[in-house]
Design an enzyme around this catalytic site. Structure first.
Site, PDB file in Angstrom:
ATOM      1  N   ASN A 117      34.769  39.301  36.057  1.00 37.18           N
ATOM      2  CA  ASN A 117      34.970  37.855  36.337  1.00 37.18           C
ATOM      3  C   ASN A 117      33.566  37.282  36.347  1.00 37.18           C
ATOM      4  O   ASN A 117      32.763  37.636  37.228  1.00 37.18           O
ATOM      5  CB  ASN A 117      35.669  37.742  37.687  1.00 37.18           C
ATOM      6  CG  ASN A 117      35.942  36.322  38.147  1.00 37.18           C
ATOM      7  OD1 ASN A 117      36.149  36.116  39.336  1.00 37.18           O
ATOM      8  ND2 ASN A 117      35.957  35.350  37.274  1.00 37.18           N
ATOM      9  N   CYS A 137      35.953  31.278  45.770  1.00 39.35           N
ATOM     10  CA  CYS A 137      35.863  32.245  44.674  1.00 39.35           C
ATOM     11  C   CYS A 137      35.346  33.541  45.281  1.00 39.35           C
ATOM     12  O   CYS A 137      34.168  33.610  45.654  1.00 39.35           O
ATOM     13  CB  CYS A 137      34.930  31.747  43.565  1.00 39.35           C
ATOM     14  SG  CYS A 137      34.766  32.932  42.203  1.00 39.35           S
ATOM     15  N   ASN A 144      35.093  36.848  44.055  1.00 38.63           N
ATOM     16  CA  ASN A 144      34.110  37.601  43.265  1.00 38.63           C
ATOM     17  C   ASN A 144      32.792  36.834  43.209  1.00 38.63           C
ATOM     18  O   ASN A 144      31.701  37.426  43.273  1.00 38.63           O
ATOM     19  CB  ASN A 144      34.627  37.826  41.834  1.00 38.63           C
ATOM     20  CG  ASN A 144      35.758  38.834  41.770  1.00 38.63           C
ATOM     21  OD1 ASN A 144      35.770  39.813  42.527  1.00 38.63           O
ATOM     22  ND2 ASN A 144      36.719  38.595  40.904  1.00 38.63           N
ATOM     23  N   HIS A 200      47.436  30.196  45.833  1.00 34.38           N
ATOM     24  CA  HIS A 200      47.891  31.334  45.023  1.00 34.38           C
ATOM     25  C   HIS A 200      49.407  31.460  45.096  1.00 34.38           C
ATOM     26  O   HIS A 200      49.998  31.246  46.167  1.00 34.38           O
ATOM     27  CB  HIS A 200      47.270  32.633  45.545  1.00 34.38           C
ATOM     28  CG  HIS A 200      45.791  32.732  45.351  1.00 34.38           C
ATOM     29  ND1 HIS A 200      45.217  33.376  44.286  1.00 34.38           N
ATOM     30  CD2 HIS A 200      44.753  32.237  46.079  1.00 34.38           C
ATOM     31  CE1 HIS A 200      43.887  33.278  44.370  1.00 34.38           C
ATOM     32  NE2 HIS A 200      43.592  32.581  45.446  1.00 34.38           N
ATOM     33  N   GLU A 214      44.261  32.632  36.371  1.00 27.75           N
ATOM     34  CA  GLU A 214      43.540  31.767  37.311  1.00 27.75           C
ATOM     35  C   GLU A 214      43.720  30.268  36.988  1.00 27.75           C
ATOM     36  O   GLU A 214      43.697  29.856  35.828  1.00 27.75           O
ATOM     37  CB  GLU A 214      42.042  32.078  37.295  1.00 27.75           C
ATOM     38  CG  GLU A 214      41.669  33.362  37.990  1.00 27.75           C
ATOM     39  CD  GLU A 214      40.207  33.390  38.382  1.00 27.75           C
ATOM     40  OE1 GLU A 214      39.615  32.316  38.591  1.00 27.75           O
ATOM     41  OE2 GLU A 214      39.644  34.505  38.463  1.00 27.75           O
ATOM     42  N   CYS A 242      40.106  38.768  40.019  1.00 30.23           N
ATOM     43  CA  CYS A 242      40.121  37.562  40.863  1.00 30.23           C
ATOM     44  C   CYS A 242      40.071  38.040  42.312  1.00 30.23           C
ATOM     45  O   CYS A 242      41.027  38.657  42.790  1.00 30.23           O
ATOM     46  CB  CYS A 242      41.376  36.748  40.592  1.00 30.23           C
ATOM     47  SG  CYS A 242      41.493  35.248  41.594  1.00 30.23           S
ATOM     48  N   GLY A 243      38.955  37.758  42.996  1.00 28.13           N
ATOM     49  CA  GLY A 243      38.774  38.262  44.360  1.00 28.13           C
ATOM     50  C   GLY A 243      39.732  37.613  45.345  1.00 28.13           C
ATOM     51  O   GLY A 243      40.422  38.294  46.113  1.00 28.13           O
ATOM     52  N   SER A 244      39.807  36.278  45.306  1.00 29.39           N
ATOM     53  CA  SER A 244      40.736  35.593  46.228  1.00 29.39           C
ATOM     54  C   SER A 244      42.177  35.944  45.865  1.00 29.39           C
ATOM     55  O   SER A 244      43.048  36.030  46.730  1.00 29.39           O
ATOM     56  CB  SER A 244      40.510  34.078  46.167  1.00 29.39           C
ATOM     57  OG  SER A 244      40.642  33.588  44.835  1.00 29.39           O
ATOM     58  N   GLY A 245      42.416  36.210  44.550  1.00 24.35           N
ATOM     59  CA  GLY A 245      43.755  36.614  44.126  1.00 24.35           C
ATOM     60  C   GLY A 245      44.132  37.978  44.667  1.00 24.35           C
ATOM     61  O   GLY A 245      45.292  38.211  45.047  1.00 24.35           O
TER      62      GLY A 245
END
Ligand SMILES: N[C@H](CCC[C@H](N)C(=O)O)C(=O)O
Length: 321
Positions: A22, A84, A86, A170, A219, A228-231
């Site tokens: 990412n 975000c 990542n 999300h 995203e 996707c870190g928050s994902g």
């Protein structure tokens, strides 16, 4: 002076980084003038005609007490967003690489709050991503009451998904196999579904067992990314709410692995993962970007009280030609 020189704006230094593929353009907007319009961000994000990135990350001076930096995030479509994951890890590495701080615990103000970044060894960073938001109006997600799983009409189909905010919205669907999941078909349709009034990031979650999952994310504002870190955080929350996951989960994404921990409602989600710095570059901004000179802010470690200045990475911000 030639006309062309008169039409040239200041040079901008940037660093290209990624978290599990990412990828980001990262800009220190403390030490150099910086202001980009959405159409310019879209041009720079283009992988054929520009630099190419999923998100642009901007380092600004803090706007709150007891915070080290402000962190602004722009998707490749030019939209500014709240979180975000990542990018947060790469942010921590960047501000240390650029000698903007030598702290190992860095507090960063985002559009939706303050997150804490802990720098580990070999480029690993742990992020306290904050407490997930599950109340529909705060996500935002249109629903008459909070549920762990919602049924959403999608043209002739209906899908079941969980709705979670990690500061950014999300939707998370369970799938049997991420390799055959309808990411390209359902991703864009759910990203801009009317029940997500601010659009949403759409995760496709495959449960391997209670401590291992696979995940693909379409995203908001960038399309499918390598990670996707928050994902990953939202997916683990969704899996826990369904009673399918333990509190510490390995999340396998296309670009690699994140470790996510969540002790349950009211607790923050912790994310640990790698960072990589790929190259440093310079570009000339168009002349209509009047530099807003900022006083340079150097952060020092509270213990050492020393300021370390580094010009190794940075040309002095050029004034207008
Ligand atoms: N596309 C996201 C922002 C980037 C999130 C992702 N790159 C991460 O690592 O969390 C949004 O519009 O909310």
């Amino acid at each position: 002076m030639s006309q062309s020189r008169r039409n040239q704006g200041p040079m901008l230094n940037f660093t290209k980084m990624h978290g599990l593929g990412n990828d980001f353009m990262v800009v220190d907007a403390i030490s150099q003038p910086f202001r980009l319009r959405p159409e310019m961000i879209r041009e720079l994000a283009d992988r054929n005609f520009g630099i190419g990135f999923d998100q642009l990350l901007v380092v600004e001076p803090p706007g709150l007490p007891d915070v080290d930096f402000r962190y602004r995030i722009f998707n490749s479509d030019g939209s500014e967003v709240e979180q975000c994951g990542n990018g947060a890890r790469c942010f921590a590495r960047f501000v240390r690489d650029q000698r903007l701080t030598n702290k190992k615990v860095i507090r960063v103000q985002t559009a939706k709050g303050v997150i804490e970044l802990r720098v580990g060894r070999a480029g690993m960073v742990t992020v306290d991503m904050g407490v997930p938001e599950l109340n529909p109006p705060a996500i935002p997600f249109a629903a008459d009451r909070r549920k762990d799983v919602y049924t959403v009409e999608l043209g002739g189909d209906t899908v079941e998904l969980s709705a979670v905010s990690m500061g950014n919205p999300h939707g998370v669907l369970l799938v049997d196999d991420v390799d055959t999941a309808p990411v390209g078909e359902f991703g864009p349709r759910l990203e801009s579904h009317p029940r997500f009034p601010a659009r949403a990031n759409i995760g496709f979650l495959q449960i391997i067992d209670r401590t291992r999952v696979r995940l693909r994310v379409f995203e908001r504002g960038s399309g499918e990314t390598m990670a996707c870190g928050s994902g990953a955080c939202a997916a683990v929350v969704a899996g826990c709410l369904r009673g399918l996951l333990d509190s510490r989960v390995d999340v396998e994404l296309k670009g690699g692995r994140l470790v996510i921990e969540w002790q349950g409602e009211g607790a923050p989600v912790m994310m640990e993962g790698p960072t990589a710095s790929v190259f440093e570059g310079q570009l000339r901004l168009p002349a209509d970007q009047p530099p807003k000179r900022r006083k340079s802010t150097r952060h020092s470690d509270a213990k050492s009280g020393t300021n370390r200045q580094n010009n190794r990475h940075r040309q002095p911000a050029t004034s207008r030609p």
